[in-house]
Every structure is written in C-alpha cells, then in structure tokens.
Scaffold this motif. Structure first.
Motif, short mmCIF file in Angstrom:
data_model
loop_
_atom_site.label_atom_id
_atom_site.label_comp_id
_atom_site.label_asym_id
_atom_site.label_seq_id
_atom_site.Cartn_x
_atom_site.Cartn_y
_atom_site.Cartn_z
N ARG A 35 36.34 39.71 33.73
CA ARG A 35 36.54 40.10 35.13
C ARG A 35 37.13 41.51 35.22
O ARG A 35 38.26 41.73 35.63
CB ARG A 35 37.42 39.08 35.84
CG ARG A 35 36.78 37.72 35.99
CD ARG A 35 37.70 36.72 36.67
NE ARG A 35 38.88 36.43 35.86
CZ ARG A 35 39.94 35.75 36.28
NH1 ARG A 35 39.97 35.28 37.51
NH2 ARG A 35 40.96 35.53 35.47
N GLU A 84 36.28 43.26 44.73
CA GLU A 84 36.09 41.82 44.53
C GLU A 84 36.86 41.34 43.30
O GLU A 84 37.52 40.29 43.33
CB GLU A 84 34.61 41.53 44.38
CG GLU A 84 34.25 40.06 44.32
CD GLU A 84 32.75 39.86 44.26
OE1 GLU A 84 32.23 39.07 45.06
OE2 GLU A 84 32.09 40.49 43.42
N ARG A 142 24.87 45.92 44.19
CA ARG A 142 26.25 46.09 44.64
C ARG A 142 26.73 47.48 44.24
O ARG A 142 26.28 48.05 43.26
CB ARG A 142 27.14 45.04 43.98
CG ARG A 142 26.69 43.60 44.15
CD ARG A 142 26.86 43.11 45.57
NE ARG A 142 28.24 43.25 46.04
CZ ARG A 142 29.22 42.39 45.70
NH1 ARG A 142 28.96 41.34 44.92
NH2 ARG A 142 30.44 42.57 46.16
N ASP A 178 32.67 48.11 45.69
CA ASP A 178 32.70 46.74 46.21
C ASP A 178 33.06 45.75 45.11
O ASP A 178 33.83 44.81 45.34
CB ASP A 178 31.35 46.38 46.83
CG ASP A 178 31.14 47.02 48.20
OD1 ASP A 178 32.13 47.53 48.76
OD2 ASP A 178 30.00 47.04 48.67
N ARG A 179 32.48 45.95 43.94
CA ARG A 179 32.75 45.02 42.85
C ARG A 179 34.19 45.11 42.37
O ARG A 179 34.84 44.09 42.09
CB ARG A 179 31.80 45.29 41.67
CG ARG A 179 31.98 44.35 40.48
CD ARG A 179 31.85 42.89 40.88
NE ARG A 179 32.01 41.99 39.75
CZ ARG A 179 32.24 40.69 39.85
NH1 ARG A 179 32.35 40.13 41.06
NH2 ARG A 179 32.36 39.93 38.79
N HIS A 189 39.49 42.65 42.03
CA HIS A 189 40.93 42.70 42.30
C HIS A 189 41.39 41.39 42.92
O HIS A 189 42.44 40.85 42.57
CB HIS A 189 41.26 43.87 43.24
CG HIS A 189 42.72 44.03 43.50
ND1 HIS A 189 43.59 44.56 42.58
CD2 HIS A 189 43.47 43.70 44.59
CE1 HIS A 189 44.82 44.57 43.07
NE2 HIS A 189 44.78 44.05 44.29
N GLY A 190 40.57 40.85 43.82
CA GLY A 190 40.90 39.55 44.41
C GLY A 190 40.75 38.42 43.42
O GLY A 190 41.57 37.48 43.39
N MET A 191 39.73 38.50 42.55
CA MET A 191 39.47 37.43 41.58
C MET A 191 40.57 37.32 40.54
O MET A 191 40.82 36.24 40.01
CB MET A 191 38.13 37.66 40.89
CG MET A 191 36.91 37.47 41.77
SD MET A 191 35.39 37.95 40.91
CE MET A 191 35.35 36.76 39.57
#
Length: 523
Positions: A356, A512, A504, A508-509, A514-516
């Motif tokens: 990730r 994403e 993408r 944006d990835r 960072h949240g994951m």
C-alpha cells in the motif's frame, strides 16, 4: 546486459563455443551443468579445456565471476546459484539466435572479465493464477523468463474470491466447485461488463511438484499464497459452512468480497488442512496466508469474539493470524503476508509484503520486521503503461518503464540499520485484466526487465544507459517468443475495447493510500 553487472571489461578476440566444447563441472554443480547443456542445446562433453564451472566460497553467495579468454571460459560462483547466474550472463554474451530452440550451432564469445553480485537477496515476482488460470506450461515459461533476468522468488497467488487453484485432500469441492466461475468481468469493475463465459482450472499435487522442481533447477523459490481469512468467497461457495450465511457462487466480478471465513473450529481445521497440504508440496520456509483486504462486516456477531475474550470483531484477524502462524511454526514454517498484518501484531519471524504505497515498508523496517517492498505505485504490472488510448484495459496509475526503473526497494526515510530489514523487492502481476499468457507477456515485459535491474544492480542507476542496453536486449525477448509491449507503444490489436479500463492519477491514488494506511498510524 540486463541486469547490468557490477563490473564488466571486454577485450579483443573471442573464444569459440560449440557442440564440441568440453565442459568441466565442479563439485555440486551437476544440476547447473545439466541445465546449461539444455539451455544452450549443446552436448558439451566432459573435458577440462573449454568451459569450466566452479564454486569459490570467497565470493558472495549469489555472486559470480565470468572470464572468457584464449584458454577458455571460466564461471566461478559463490555457490551453485552464483554459477547459475554467471551462466545466464554467458547466454547474454551470445547472439539472440542462441536463445532459440534450434541447436548445434557454434558462436564466438568475446573475451570478457565480468564480476557481479546482487544487491538484494529477495528478487521476486508475484504471479496471480487465481483471477485467470494459467497452464503448467505457461507457469514454467514464466519461471524461465524470470530466472533469465536473475529473479529468484516466484510468489504464486493460488486462491482468491474468483477462483481456487489447488486440490486439497479431503476437500473435493475446492476443485469441482471453487475452481470454476460462470462468467468473468470485462474490464474495470466500474463498467459492470461480463463475458458470460465459464472460466477456471486447478493444479493437481503433481502439477505443483513439477512447478516447484522446475523452479528449483533455476534457483527460484516458489512461495505459495492461500489468502485467508478474506478473499475466500470461492472456498465458501464450495463449502458454505465455512462462511457466515453466504449461499452464492464463486465471485465473477473484481473487487473485494465481504464474504469471509467465519473462524469457527471447522474453518480453522479447514485452513490447517490447506496449510498442511501446501507445506507438503512447497519447501519454501515462508508460506503466504494473505491477510489483506478482509472486511469485518460479517464478524459483527461472531461468537469467537466473546469466547476468546477479544474487545471486538476488529481483533479477530490478528487472533486468526496468530493461530495460523502457530500452526505453521509447528510445521517448521513462517508466515508471509500482506502489510495489513502490521496493524494486528506481526507473528514472530513473519515477513511482510508492503504493497500500500511506501509507508508500510517504512513502518515494518522501523519496527524491525523483515519486509519485501512491492508498492503498487511502482511495482504493480497490471497498471497502465502509458496514456495511449490503445493500451489494453488501462487501470491504476501510470506506471511507465521509467517509473519502474526509478523504484528503489529501500525507502529514503530509513537509516542504514533500519534498511537492513528490507529483504528486497517484488513486482506483482495481478491478472484480472490478463486473460492469457500472451497478455501477461505484454503487461510484464519489458517492465520486468527494468524491475530486475532495480533489485539486482546497485542503487545508483542510469535510465538512459538502461534504455540503450534494453534496445540490445529486446531481440533476446523476440528469440524467446515474448509478446512484450513495443517501445513504440501498443499495436492496434493490443487494445481491448470490449474491456474498458479506469485510469487513475497518482495524486488520487496517494490520497486513497493515505486513507487505507490509517490502520498503520493507529497501530
């Protein structure tokens, strides 16, 4: 040459290599010699005045020295593996025609003095055979190509929601039901398209033994992965008692299924049966159990929480991983799992695959956990190769040849002592959008050539120099029959208008991711 050797010097003159060249084989090198005769398609009769293979323990374990002079060819390695890598370099000194199946030729090898050794001990590539099944022959060819580029680990992703690819004694519905799906999603899941054509397949125990033995002859360790407790919808479709009330079939769409194991005693017994069988086939000290992308939705009312004194369903995955790690330890093996395990307590001696983005590799190394770097934004070869609209099913962020070449397995944030926990790197070939070996070739090469250099050669690299060497390397891929992506871009027949993608942006990835990875920050 690809990967670029540490030191290479060439002189005037050449030594002839042909069917009558003698081969002297040092102790313990019979397997390498047999492979080399087959790879060159030359008899190479026993003798001492032509090509010599030897081990010198003073060299690095996987290092080698290759010398070509008037008196002959000498390949010395720090181990049989080192000799094997020296022999692979020897093949690159020959013209591309030497890689074709026609044999019996003679070639002039230029005088050379090459010294080399890998930067990392883990130089891996993951092949997903769960989403699209690949025949044994295709897997063996994949191994050959990886070994040609001096990669030494094949992470074989054998099971997922969309298919189960191994037989397990006592669980026959894994192959009669879980190995087959009635349809396959075409392109990105945002489009909701399906082909309505059944797909499936599985490997018998003999198939798996053949893959393991073939890889071992090429100094490739096969690390199997059976994903658990998530990514289990195919197994639950075959045995509903393993699930939490789900009574559907093998998943036909991509994405993450919420249908996970129920963690009952029966489910634990099932997992132990699977792992026991896997350990009987694969000698790898590490056994993959996944642990990624496991929604806890169906565990909200799990009786295991109260029985085991856990604070809530979120703790179930860590509890389960600990149970499986203990079982594997009893079989003399250790856990190999995705970086989500970092949030639940990493089992002793486990190795983490950090996918990730970069933060999980940093987290693992700073915690003293051995880690293999495989961030999706640098190493996922299912991601699109350019912005050309002709790219087949363009998904993910842009991951060009230069992007892959710029990858370094060791994050810049790590100190020297922390960096020692980075075992190496791995490129991942997820096959949702690769329906054939030909498509796998297109998405994998030549990007895997670039990746191989990032994990073999030194930290200081020159992309312009690599591109120059790659131009000489591509005819070798032609000779090996690889359907690689042309440097000029996709050909008209490479496009997949029936399977549209979903590109993408990197920004944006990263947002994403960072949240994951909030779970790592909490942990």
């Amino acid at each position: 040459m690809v990967p670029d050797p540490a030191a290479a010097h060439f002189g005037d003159g050449s030594f002839p290599l042909g069917p009558d060249t003698n081969l002297a084989v040092g102790e313990g090198l019979g397997g390498v010699a047999a492979w080399l005769r087959g790879a060159l398609r030359l008899a190479l009769p026993a003798g001492s005045d032509g090509l010599r293979l030897a081990v010198d323990s003073a060299l690095p374990l996987e290092g080698y020295v290759l010398k070509v002079a008037a008196e002959g060819i000498l390949i010395t390695g720090g181990s049989p593996a080192g000799v094997f890598y020296g022999a692979q370099t020897l093949r690159q000194l020959l013209p591309p025609s030497a890689l074709r199946r026609a044999g019996g030729e003679s070639w002039a090898l230029p005088y050379a003095d090459i010294s080399d050794a890998p930067r990392f001990g883990w130089r891996g590539v993951m092949l997903d055979v769960a989403r699209h099944f690949m025949s044994v022959a295709d897997v063996l060819r994949f191994i050959d190509l990886a070994a040609f580029h001096k990669l030494n680990v094949l992470h074989l992703h054998l099971t997922d929601d969309q298919g189960w690819r191994i037989e397990v004694p006592g669980w026959p519905r894994l192959t009669s039901v879980a190995a087959w799906r009635p349809a396959t999603m075409l392109g990105s899941r945002v489009h909701g398209r399906y082909d309505e054509r059944p797909h499936g397949g599985f490997y018998t125990a003999d198939d798996l033994r053949e893959i393991v033995a073939y890889a071992a002859e090429r100094w490739v360790t096969v690390v199997p992965e059976v994903d658990m407790p998530g990514h289990m919808q195919a197994a639950i479709a075959a045995y509903p008692a393993l699930g939490n009330g789900f009574a559907g079939g093998v998943r036909t769409g991509w994405g993450i299924s919420t249908h996970v194991l129920n963690l009952s005693d029966e489910s634990l017994s099932f997992c132990q049966d699977v792992l026991s069988f896997v350990c009987s086939i694969f000698p790898s000290p590490l056994i993959g159990i996944g642990g990624d992308e496991c929604p806890a939705d169906e565990w909200a009312s799990s009786p295991v929480v109260a029985r085991e004194g856990l604070r809530g369903p979120a703790e179930l995955q860590g509890w389960f991983t600990g149970r499986m790690a203990g079982y594997l330890a009893g079989l003399g093996r250790q856990v190999f799992g995705w970086d989500e395990l970092l949030a639940f307590g990493v089992p002793k001696k486990a190795v983490i695959a950090a996918w990730r983005g970069v933060p999980p590799a940093v987290t693992a190394a700073k915690a003293g956990v051995p880690v293999v770097s495989c961030p999706d934004i640098s190493c996922y070869l299912d991601y699109r190769q350019s912005d050309d609209p002709g790219e087949p099913t363009p998904v993910g962020t842009l991951l060009s040849l230069a992007d892959v070449y710029g990858f370094d397995p060791v994050p810049a944030e790590l100190s020297a002592s922390e960096a020692a926990f980075v075992l190496g790197g791995q490129a991942n070939v997820w096959t949702e959008h690769m329906e054939s070996a030909r498509r796998v070739d297109y998405m994998t090469y030549p990007r895997l050539c670039a990746f191989a250099e990032t994990v073999w050669s030194g930290a200081s690299r020159d992309f312009a120099d690599f591109r120059r060497r790659l131009d000489a390397h591509l005819p070798r891929l032609d000779a090996l029959g690889v359907n690689y992506r042309p440097m000029s871009g996709p050909r008209p027949w490479d496009a997949r208008p029936d399977a549209p993608g979903h590109p993408r942006t990197l920004a944006d990835r990263l947002a994403e991711l960072h949240g994951m990875t909030a779970d790592l920050r909490r942990a």
